[in-house]
Write a protein that holds these residues in place. Sequence first.
Motif, PDB file in Angstrom:
ATOM      1  N   GLN A 148      -3.019 -10.236  11.721  1.00 61.01           N
ATOM      2  CA  GLN A 148      -1.645 -10.443  11.296  1.00 61.01           C
ATOM      3  C   GLN A 148      -0.945 -11.322  12.324  1.00 61.01           C
ATOM      4  O   GLN A 148      -0.264 -10.838  13.229  1.00 61.01           O
ATOM      5  CB  GLN A 148      -0.931  -9.096  11.133  1.00 61.01           C
ATOM      6  N   ALA A 191       9.202  -8.477   1.400  1.00 57.77           N
ATOM      7  CA  ALA A 191       8.053  -9.215   0.861  1.00 57.77           C
ATOM      8  C   ALA A 191       8.432  -9.966  -0.404  1.00 57.77           C
ATOM      9  O   ALA A 191       8.873  -9.363  -1.377  1.00 57.77           O
ATOM     10  CB  ALA A 191       6.894  -8.258   0.576  1.00 57.77           C
ATOM     11  N   ASP A 228       2.616 -12.095   9.158  1.00 64.46           N
ATOM     12  CA  ASP A 228       2.654 -12.936   7.969  1.00 64.46           C
ATOM     13  C   ASP A 228       2.265 -12.192   6.698  1.00 64.46           C
ATOM     14  O   ASP A 228       2.555 -12.642   5.610  1.00 64.46           O
ATOM     15  CB  ASP A 228       1.777 -14.177   8.137  1.00 64.46           C
ATOM     16  N   ARG A 229       1.617 -11.018   6.824  1.00 68.20           N
ATOM     17  CA  ARG A 229       1.320 -10.219   5.643  1.00 68.20           C
ATOM     18  C   ARG A 229       0.920  -8.818   6.083  1.00 68.20           C
ATOM     19  O   ARG A 229       0.556  -8.592   7.229  1.00 68.20           O
ATOM     20  CB  ARG A 229       0.231 -10.862   4.797  1.00 68.20           C
ATOM     21  N   ASP A 241      -1.085  -5.420  -1.045  1.00 65.44           N
ATOM     22  CA  ASP A 241      -1.039  -6.653  -0.254  1.00 65.44           C
ATOM     23  C   ASP A 241       0.376  -7.219  -0.332  1.00 65.44           C
ATOM     24  O   ASP A 241       0.790  -7.727  -1.373  1.00 65.44           O
ATOM     25  CB  ASP A 241      -2.056  -7.656  -0.803  1.00 65.44           C
ATOM     26  N   ALA A 242       1.120  -7.083   0.748  1.00 65.31           N
ATOM     27  CA  ALA A 242       2.493  -7.591   0.808  1.00 65.31           C
ATOM     28  C   ALA A 242       2.493  -8.914   1.569  1.00 65.31           C
ATOM     29  O   ALA A 242       2.102  -8.961   2.737  1.00 65.31           O
ATOM     30  CB  ALA A 242       3.413  -6.583   1.492  1.00 65.31           C
ATOM     31  N   ALA A 243       2.916  -9.989   0.907  1.00 71.13           N
ATOM     32  CA  ALA A 243       2.866 -11.324   1.508  1.00 71.13           C
ATOM     33  C   ALA A 243       4.224 -12.015   1.336  1.00 71.13           C
ATOM     34  O   ALA A 243       5.183 -11.421   0.845  1.00 71.13           O
ATOM     35  CB  ALA A 243       1.745 -12.140   0.856  1.00 71.13           C
ATOM     36  N   ARG A 244       4.251 -13.282   1.784  1.00 73.88           N
ATOM     37  CA  ARG A 244       5.489 -14.059   1.772  1.00 73.88           C
ATOM     38  C   ARG A 244       6.612 -13.290   2.472  1.00 73.88           C
ATOM     39  O   ARG A 244       7.728 -13.160   1.962  1.00 73.88           O
ATOM     40  CB  ARG A 244       5.905 -14.421   0.345  1.00 73.88           C
ATOM     41  N   LEU A 245       6.275 -12.753   3.641  1.00 71.34           N
ATOM     42  CA  LEU A 245       7.241 -11.946   4.375  1.00 71.34           C
ATOM     43  C   LEU A 245       8.347 -12.822   4.950  1.00 71.34           C
ATOM     44  O   LEU A 245       8.099 -13.909   5.450  1.00 71.34           O
ATOM     45  CB  LEU A 245       6.545 -11.183   5.504  1.00 71.34           C
ATOM     46  N   VAL A 285       4.259  -8.856  -3.647  1.00 73.60           N
ATOM     47  CA  VAL A 285       3.444  -7.689  -3.334  1.00 73.60           C
ATOM     48  C   VAL A 285       2.496  -7.446  -4.508  1.00 73.60           C
ATOM     49  O   VAL A 285       2.913  -7.438  -5.665  1.00 73.60           O
ATOM     50  CB  VAL A 285       4.317  -6.451  -3.034  1.00 73.60           C
ATOM     51  N   VAL A 338      -1.572  -5.655   4.652  1.00 74.41           N
ATOM     52  CA  VAL A 338      -2.545  -5.191   3.664  1.00 74.41           C
ATOM     53  C   VAL A 338      -2.906  -3.752   4.006  1.00 74.41           C
ATOM     54  O   VAL A 338      -3.313  -3.446   5.121  1.00 74.41           O
ATOM     55  CB  VAL A 338      -3.823  -6.064   3.669  1.00 74.41           C
TER      56      VAL A 338
END
Length: 253
Positions: A101, A149, A109-110, A202-206, A152, A112
Amino acid sequence: GISRNKLVSAIATRVDFHEPVLEVPQGAETGFLAPLQSGTLPVSREKLVRQSLTDLNLQIVEDVQQLVRRRRLNEVAFGPFARQVTAQSQGIDTAMVRPTQLGGATGLDRIVERHVLPEDTNDEEQLHGAVQLLADNVGHQLRHWGRVAGKVVLQVHYSDGYENRATGRLRRNDAYTVTGELVALYRRANRRRGRIRSITVDAARLRTFADHLGLFGQRLEQRERLSHTIDHLQRRYGSGVVIPLSAARVQQQ
């Protein structure tokens, strides 16, 4: 070392064995761990746990397995680490998949997180509890880093290798919002009647969460304060000290 989870695989890798690969079949984890030294369990690195193992003369994992069956004694002996000791002594690993991370200046950045069920199931109470555990872990990290996020994804992995997924976003990071969104995603993703092996989030585009409580009213303020109180307790007493009842039932299993 090969097994169903990372905990047992890592321990198997350190065991002297006459073959280059040691495979622990599903369901054989408890028996595999029983004759090993109790210090083999990762949680034994904790000072309180290590001291209790010495004071109670719990030399091998089988000794620990027998003690944790007595819930009250287990809690007295290991305090906030009782759940971890119970799970690890039985070869149950709910540790999440955590990729590197690295987010440069942002620090992240994400996120999981993955929960593997103790055994494949379609019991909705157990599955709902697993989603609660995932929400607790994801929400805690989001609040720690001050993030929300933009995307997600919740994935449901079935026994036959099939998987379904649902996608959403987390506009806020309080426990109420994170849990509500992940439960809704789970209901959308679980479109089959088959048994489920694991669930992944999976949480992204934080991005940074601009927390302006005054704009959201008293109810949201209460949710935020409750979330921060739970985070404080977890930092002080350990992860999982405050969790929803349905999640606690999953951990006990």
